[in-house]
Design a protein around this motif. Structure first.
Motif, PDB file in Angstrom:
ATOM      1  N   HIS A  85      -3.361 -23.625 -48.934  1.00  0.00           N
ATOM      2  CA  HIS A  85      -3.366 -22.240 -48.470  1.00  0.00           C
ATOM      3  C   HIS A  85      -3.303 -22.282 -46.947  1.00  0.00           C
ATOM      4  O   HIS A  85      -3.643 -23.298 -46.337  1.00  0.00           O
ATOM      5  CB  HIS A  85      -4.615 -21.485 -48.969  1.00  0.00           C
ATOM      6  N   ASP A  89      -7.566 -24.566 -40.814  1.00  0.00           N
ATOM      7  CA  ASP A  89      -8.142 -25.906 -41.032  1.00  0.00           C
ATOM      8  C   ASP A  89      -7.379 -26.709 -42.098  1.00  0.00           C
ATOM      9  O   ASP A  89      -7.748 -27.846 -42.402  1.00  0.00           O
ATOM     10  CB  ASP A  89      -9.634 -25.803 -41.405  1.00  0.00           C
ATOM     11  N   HIS A  90      -6.304 -26.124 -42.629  1.00  0.00           N
ATOM     12  CA  HIS A  90      -5.472 -26.825 -43.617  1.00  0.00           C
ATOM     13  C   HIS A  90      -4.027 -26.944 -43.127  1.00  0.00           C
ATOM     14  O   HIS A  90      -3.334 -27.905 -43.448  1.00  0.00           O
ATOM     15  CB  HIS A  90      -5.507 -26.088 -44.965  1.00  0.00           C
ATOM     16  N   ASP A 187      -9.625 -24.756 -51.114  1.00  0.00           N
ATOM     17  CA  ASP A 187     -10.811 -23.959 -50.778  1.00  0.00           C
ATOM     18  C   ASP A 187     -11.113 -22.934 -51.871  1.00  0.00           C
ATOM     19  O   ASP A 187     -11.779 -21.910 -51.613  1.00  0.00           O
ATOM     20  CB  ASP A 187     -10.609 -23.234 -49.437  1.00  0.00           C
ATOM     21  N   HIS A 212     -13.776 -25.750 -51.050  1.00  0.00           N
ATOM     22  CA  HIS A 212     -14.164 -25.053 -49.826  1.00  0.00           C
ATOM     23  C   HIS A 212     -15.268 -25.773 -49.051  1.00  0.00           C
ATOM     24  O   HIS A 212     -16.288 -25.183 -48.687  1.00  0.00           O
ATOM     25  CB  HIS A 212     -14.584 -23.611 -50.155  1.00  0.00           C
ATOM     26  N   HIS A 213     -15.052 -27.059 -48.804  1.00  0.00           N
ATOM     27  CA  HIS A 213     -15.937 -27.852 -47.947  1.00  0.00           C
ATOM     28  C   HIS A 213     -17.412 -27.800 -48.377  1.00  0.00           C
ATOM     29  O   HIS A 213     -18.307 -27.926 -47.545  1.00  0.00           O
ATOM     30  CB  HIS A 213     -15.805 -27.412 -46.480  1.00  0.00           C
TER      31      HIS A 213
HETATM   32 ZN   LIG Z   1     -10.871 -24.851 -45.442  1.00  0.00          ZN
END
Ligand SMILES: [Zn+2]
Length: 284
Positions: A85, A89-90, A187, A212-213
């Motif tokens: 997505h 951060d991706h 995520d 999602h971390h």
């Molecule tokens: Zn993320």
């Protein structure tokens, strides 16, 4: 005499280079790298016959140096790139990867979301005429004839433009090599997990990349139980502002006796499998 010495030196250089190339090209175990890119996701799957699949590019261009030190110098080709997505951060590292590597195919959901790097990725796809498009549950991609990458989510009827949370548009994949199964969740939050469970989709896996971390809005107990992993991997940056992973999520994994690996404490996490046993190692 000098000429003979030069020729001999050249011949030994060529022999060395040949030996290195020969060694690098030998089939090896499946390797999956969860790179330490700080707060973000960047996963490289390297098949025994040297096909490369990159899932997400992390929060900046650190991914490029990880790829540079992981892939042999002659391998400038990524067979498949998946963007789960388009959150920063991706997606942020992806344009730089596309500039440095030949990308054969890209899977992503073309949803309505403004992000400079997402736009740049799409511009490069257009400019180079790279094969690109969406993927849905039911799609299976084969590598080395015996490695399967299945798409678990989204479904063909998922209305991704109606999302409340962009995380819930994440592409979820399951990697299968013999007895080794790894579930890669992007995520995706509990909303997505519920839909996957409601449809009885095969998600059993030995290793689960926590969604999602490790946020508390992912990895519901039902989901963890159905996946039934022995190990979990948390892609998190040290001291991140979101306080990922959430302590409740860690507690839940722990109470099921699942081993926990996390980038912020252990650096890059590497999974190796010969199709029977999976071994996990870390750089820290
Ligand atoms: Zn993320």
């Amino acid at each position: 005499m000098k000429i003979i010495k030069i020729i001999l030196a050249l011949i030994s250089c060529l022999i060395c280079l040949g030996a290195v190339l020969w060694y690098e090209m030998q089939p090896h175990d499946l390797e999956v790298y969860f790179f330490d890119v700080g707060q973000g996701d960047a996963i490289l799957i390297r098949t025994p016959q040297n096909q490369d699949i990159l899932i997400d590019g992390g929060p900046d261009d650190k991914i490029v140096s990880h790829l540079g030190s992981t892939l042999p110098f002659w391998d400038r080709d990524i067979e498949l790139l998946i963007l789960t997505h388009p959150h920063e951060d991706h997606v942020a590292g992806i344009p730089e990867v596309m500039k440095k590597y030949e990308i054969d195919k890209i899977l992503y959901m073309d949803i309505d979301y403004e992000n400079v790097n997402f736009e740049e990725m799409k511009r490069i796809i257009e400019e180079r005429g790279i094969e690109a498009g969406p993927t849905y549950w039911g799609d299976v991609f084969y590598f080395d004839s015996e490695i399967r990458l299945e798409t678990v989510f989204p479904f063909v009827n998922s209305d991704l433009d109606e999302f409340e949370d962009l995380n819930d548009t994440s592409i979820v994949n399951r990697l299968v090599y013999g007895e080794t199964e790894i579930l890669l969740t992007g995520d995706a939050g509990e909303v997505v997990e519920e839909q996957i469970l409601a449809n009885n989709i095969e998600i059993e896996a030995d290793i689960l990349k926590a969604g999602h971390h490790g946020s508390k809005y992912s990895s519901s107990l039902d989901f963890i139980e159905t996946v039934g992993p022995e190990s979990s991997i948390f892609q998190v940056g040290a001291g991140n502002q979101f306080k990922h992973p959430h302590f409740v999520t860690l507690y839940n994994f722990d109470r099921y006796g699942i081993d926990i690996y996390r980038n912020d404490e252990q650096g890059t996490i590497k999974v190796e499998s010969d199709g029977e046993n999976a071994i996990i190692s870390t750089t820290k």
